[in-house]
Design a protein around this motif. Structure first.
Motif, short mmCIF file in Angstrom:
data_model
loop_
_atom_site.label_atom_id
_atom_site.label_comp_id
_atom_site.label_asym_id
_atom_site.label_seq_id
_atom_site.Cartn_x
_atom_site.Cartn_y
_atom_site.Cartn_z
N ARG A 288 13.88 43.76 2.50
CA ARG A 288 12.60 44.11 1.69
C ARG A 288 11.50 45.29 2.04
O ARG A 288 10.46 45.24 1.77
CB ARG A 288 12.14 43.01 2.33
N CYS A 289 11.75 45.98 3.27
CA CYS A 289 10.97 47.74 3.71
C CYS A 289 11.85 48.83 3.40
O CYS A 289 11.47 49.85 3.93
CB CYS A 289 10.35 47.22 4.83
N GLY A 290 12.77 48.62 2.27
CA GLY A 290 14.14 49.96 2.17
C GLY A 290 15.12 49.98 3.01
O GLY A 290 15.33 50.90 2.99
N GLY A 291 15.50 49.15 4.13
CA GLY A 291 16.48 49.20 4.66
C GLY A 291 17.14 48.25 4.94
O GLY A 291 17.29 46.71 4.90
N VAL A 292 18.79 48.65 5.37
CA VAL A 292 20.17 47.09 4.83
C VAL A 292 20.62 47.02 6.31
O VAL A 292 20.65 48.55 6.57
CB VAL A 292 21.04 47.28 3.81
N ALA A 322 16.51 47.60 10.30
CA ALA A 322 16.87 46.77 9.08
C ALA A 322 17.46 46.03 9.55
O ALA A 322 16.75 44.61 9.43
CB ALA A 322 17.53 47.49 8.08
N GLY A 323 18.44 45.75 9.83
CA GLY A 323 19.00 44.49 10.90
C GLY A 323 18.12 43.21 11.86
O GLY A 323 17.60 42.11 11.20
N TYR A 324 16.92 43.78 12.22
CA TYR A 324 16.54 42.45 13.58
C TYR A 324 15.01 42.90 12.12
O TYR A 324 15.02 40.88 12.02
CB TYR A 324 15.58 43.76 14.04
N ARG A 325 14.60 43.13 11.39
CA ARG A 325 14.11 42.74 10.12
C ARG A 325 14.51 41.70 9.08
O ARG A 325 13.36 40.46 8.97
CB ARG A 325 13.11 44.29 9.42
N THR A 326 15.73 42.32 9.04
CA THR A 326 16.21 40.78 8.28
C THR A 326 16.69 39.48 8.72
O THR A 326 15.87 38.38 8.29
CB THR A 326 18.26 41.71 7.54
N ALA A 327 16.57 39.59 9.90
CA ALA A 327 17.03 38.65 10.90
C ALA A 327 15.43 37.70 10.76
O ALA A 327 15.58 36.12 11.09
CB ALA A 327 17.59 38.68 12.09
N ALA A 328 14.36 38.11 10.60
CA ALA A 328 13.06 38.29 11.51
C ALA A 328 12.95 37.38 10.21
O ALA A 328 12.67 36.43 9.82
CB ALA A 328 11.56 38.47 12.03
N ARG A 329 13.30 37.54 8.29
CA ARG A 329 12.56 37.47 7.97
C ARG A 329 13.36 35.80 6.62
O ARG A 329 13.10 35.12 7.05
CB ARG A 329 13.15 38.27 6.10
N LEU A 330 15.01 36.25 7.77
CA LEU A 330 15.82 34.85 7.43
C LEU A 330 15.28 33.64 8.40
O LEU A 330 15.34 32.69 8.20
CB LEU A 330 17.14 35.05 8.01
N ILE A 331 14.54 34.11 9.70
CA ILE A 331 14.36 33.15 10.50
C ILE A 331 12.85 32.21 9.91
O ILE A 331 12.63 31.05 9.60
CB ILE A 331 14.23 33.64 12.00
N ARG A 332 11.64 33.28 9.83
CA ARG A 332 10.48 33.07 8.86
C ARG A 332 10.94 31.36 7.93
O ARG A 332 10.68 30.48 7.39
CB ARG A 332 10.07 34.00 8.53
N LEU A 333 11.85 32.14 6.94
CA LEU A 333 12.01 31.44 5.89
C LEU A 333 12.93 30.29 5.95
O LEU A 333 12.38 29.18 5.09
CB LEU A 333 13.18 32.30 4.98
N ALA A 334 13.60 29.86 6.85
CA ALA A 334 14.36 28.70 7.78
C ALA A 334 13.58 28.34 8.01
O ALA A 334 13.29 26.64 7.35
CB ALA A 334 15.53 29.07 8.75
N ILE A 365 12.44 44.69 16.26
CA ILE A 365 12.76 43.84 17.75
C ILE A 365 11.15 42.84 18.14
O ILE A 365 11.76 41.52 17.83
CB ILE A 365 12.88 44.36 18.80
N ALA A 366 10.04 43.49 17.66
CA ALA A 366 9.02 42.75 18.16
C ALA A 366 9.20 41.37 16.67
O ALA A 366 8.65 40.58 16.84
CB ALA A 366 7.89 42.95 18.19
N GLU A 367 8.89 41.45 15.72
CA GLU A 367 8.84 40.94 14.82
C GLU A 367 10.18 40.07 14.77
O GLU A 367 9.91 37.97 14.82
CB GLU A 367 9.83 41.66 13.60
N VAL A 368 12.25 39.77 15.21
CA VAL A 368 12.49 38.86 15.50
C VAL A 368 11.78 37.87 17.19
O VAL A 368 12.10 36.55 16.83
CB VAL A 368 13.80 39.43 16.35
N PHE A 369 11.62 38.51 17.79
CA PHE A 369 10.69 37.88 19.16
C PHE A 369 9.68 37.20 18.65
O PHE A 369 9.80 35.85 18.92
CB PHE A 369 10.50 39.02 20.38
N GLY A 370 8.85 37.76 17.73
CA GLY A 370 8.21 36.49 16.87
C GLY A 370 8.32 35.54 16.63
O GLY A 370 7.92 33.71 16.59
N ALA A 371 9.22 35.74 15.49
CA ALA A 371 9.94 35.09 14.33
C ALA A 371 10.78 33.82 15.41
O ALA A 371 10.21 32.45 14.88
CB ALA A 371 11.00 36.05 13.64
N VAL A 372 11.00 33.93 16.31
CA VAL A 372 11.72 33.48 17.03
C VAL A 372 11.08 32.14 17.73
O VAL A 372 10.91 30.96 18.38
CB VAL A 372 13.13 33.33 18.60
#
Length: 452
Positions: A288-292, A322-334, A365-372
């Motif tokens: 959602r920031c321009g990356g896949v 983009a992969g890390y941000r997508t993972a963070a998005r997934l974890i927050r939604l779940a 990467i920090a987004e994923v650490f924070g989401a987990v």
């Protein structure tokens, strides 16, 4: 140009037979020609009503989609271009309120050119109402799945569309904040399509009309149906079970053997594990920031033993921001929906090229650490291959990480460790042993719970 279906034609396309029940429309009295006294506005509305059979630009109701009940909001583009006015806002607010009162997911089926000019700023402020209703529904732990039809532009895209948890789009639909009549004359039309939004990470899938009902039904079944954990009502569902190991049996004899086995081309990867683990699964796509980064990270939801589990799985390559941000998005939604998470670790490390730095690798990467760390739902992790440094650790659940016999986890790759320590290449294997990266070493050190 794709075929433009009416609001009710789209409802008939996705809803189970005879299941749609229209919600009562709130009544609002307008002065002649609307709040601005726009000359000819009443006549325009009357012509639109005669042409479409509708009294406003949205039709709202409840229906079942492959057995899962939802609130459906279908736009009628033939009614003043599907524009949003105050009466539209009234209907949208009532639909979202009904969804929260009855614990139902919301599915906007969007076809709009934006806000209604004949109502001026009063029309534009409806976007704030929509955003508020979406936020309240999000806080209630209810999913929102948008379907982008042709066209989806202006504030409708920037609120109901892009603000949804999952975004599906019909092929070749015009999608963008700027409508076709207000873009720069030299703008590339290809940038304003569903396919372009998918490539830019702003949509999850482009779906053919013939497949829309099944795709939407699958998403609703996983996020809001019987397989789902129950949203905000269930904050601590049971953890996702640890997958069985698919590769070699028996632990490696040395650190370097662990590295060789983890890097072997024939070792089962993320797709093999996901296929074996889930009965069915769907992908989310984009940060959602321009990356896949679908090459390096697979994220989505699947059904395991009759319940929904979210997954974020590295695929053995260097993971892009983009992969890390997508993972963070997934974890927050779940976490918001009360769905447990499974992560599969398999990467030599985070991408470290110049472009990755320009794309904000550290922040991603920090987004994923924070989401987990912030997740209220349980996270289960299995290391299935390489566990390279912080780029791998970001996905690992503290206290609930497991390893396969053909994996390793290291503070840094042995080759890089030797280089930093100014050791010759022939000492790389000995360095691997010193790092204690074998699965059995990780168990002894308390880094992982066990070997599957």
């Amino acid at each position: 140009m794709p075929e433009r279906l009416s609001a009710r034609e789209v409802l008939a396309l996705v809803a189970d037979a005879d299941s749609f029940r229209e919600l009562p429309a709130p009544e609002r009295e307008f002065p002649p020609d609307g709040p601005l006294g726009w000359q000819g506005y009443d006549a325009s509305r009357a012509r639109a009503a005669a042409r479409t059979g509708e009294q406003e630009s949205v039709v709202c109701g409840t229906a079942s989609v492959e057995g899962t009940r939802a609130v459906l909001i279908s736009f009628e583009f033939g009614f003043l271009g599907g524009s949003l006015g105050r009466r539209t806002g009234d209907r949208l607010e009532a639909a979202y309120t009904h969804a929260r009162d009855h614990r139902l997911p919301v599915v906007p089926l969007i076809a709009t050119g934006g806000s209604r000019m004949q109502e001026g700023m009063l029309a534009l402020t409806q976007l704030q109402r929509v955003a508020r209703q979406s936020a309240l529904t999000r806080e209630a732990g209810l999913p929102q799945i948008a379907v982008l039809r042709d066209p989806t532009t202006g504030g409708g895209w920037a609120t109901l569309g892009a603000g949804a948890d999952v975004v599906l789009a019909l092929p070749a639909a015009q999608v963008g904040f700027a409508g076709s009549r207000v873009r720069p004359p030299d703008a590339d039309p290809a940038a304003y399509t569903a396919e372009s939004q998918l490539a830019a990470g702003s949509a999850d899938a482009v779906v053919r009309p013939a497949d829309l009902k099944h795709t939407l039904g699958t998403w609703l079944g996983l996020l809001a149906g019987r397989a789902a954990a129950g949203g905000a009502a269930v904050r601590r569902p049971a953890p996702a079970p640890v997958p069985a190991a698919l590769g070699a049996a028996g632990v490696p004899g040395s650190g370097w053997e662990a590295v060789v086995r983890a890097r072997a081309a024939e070792r089962p990867g993320a797709r093999a594990y996901l296929d074996a683990y889930f009965r069915r699964r769907v992908l989310i796509s984009g940060d959602r920031c321009g990356g896949v980064d679908t090459d390096g990270m697979l994220c989505g939801f699947g059904e395991r033993d009759g319940r929904t589990v979210a997954y974020a799985a590295q695929t053995g390559t260097a993971t892009r921001p983009a992969g890390y941000r997508t993972a963070a998005r997934l974890i927050r939604l779940a976490d918001r929906l009360g769905i447990p998470v499974l992560t599969l670790v398999d990467t030599p490390g985070a991408a470290n090229d110049a472009e990755a730095e320009r794309q904000g690798a550290g922040a991603a990467i920090a987004e994923v650490f924070g989401a987990v760390a912030a997740a209220r739902v349980p996270v289960t992790t299995l290391v299935i291959g390489e566990g390279g440094s912080g780029g791998a650790l970001a996905l690992a659940a503290p206290g609930n990480t497991w390893a396969t016999p053909d994996s390793y986890f290291s503070v840094i790759a042995p080759e890089l460790a030797a280089a930093i320590l100014k050791r010759p290449p022939q000492e790389v294997e000995a360095t691997a042993d010193q790092l204690r990266i074998r699965p059995q070493d990780l168990v002894e050190l308390g880094v992982v719970r066990g070997i599957v």
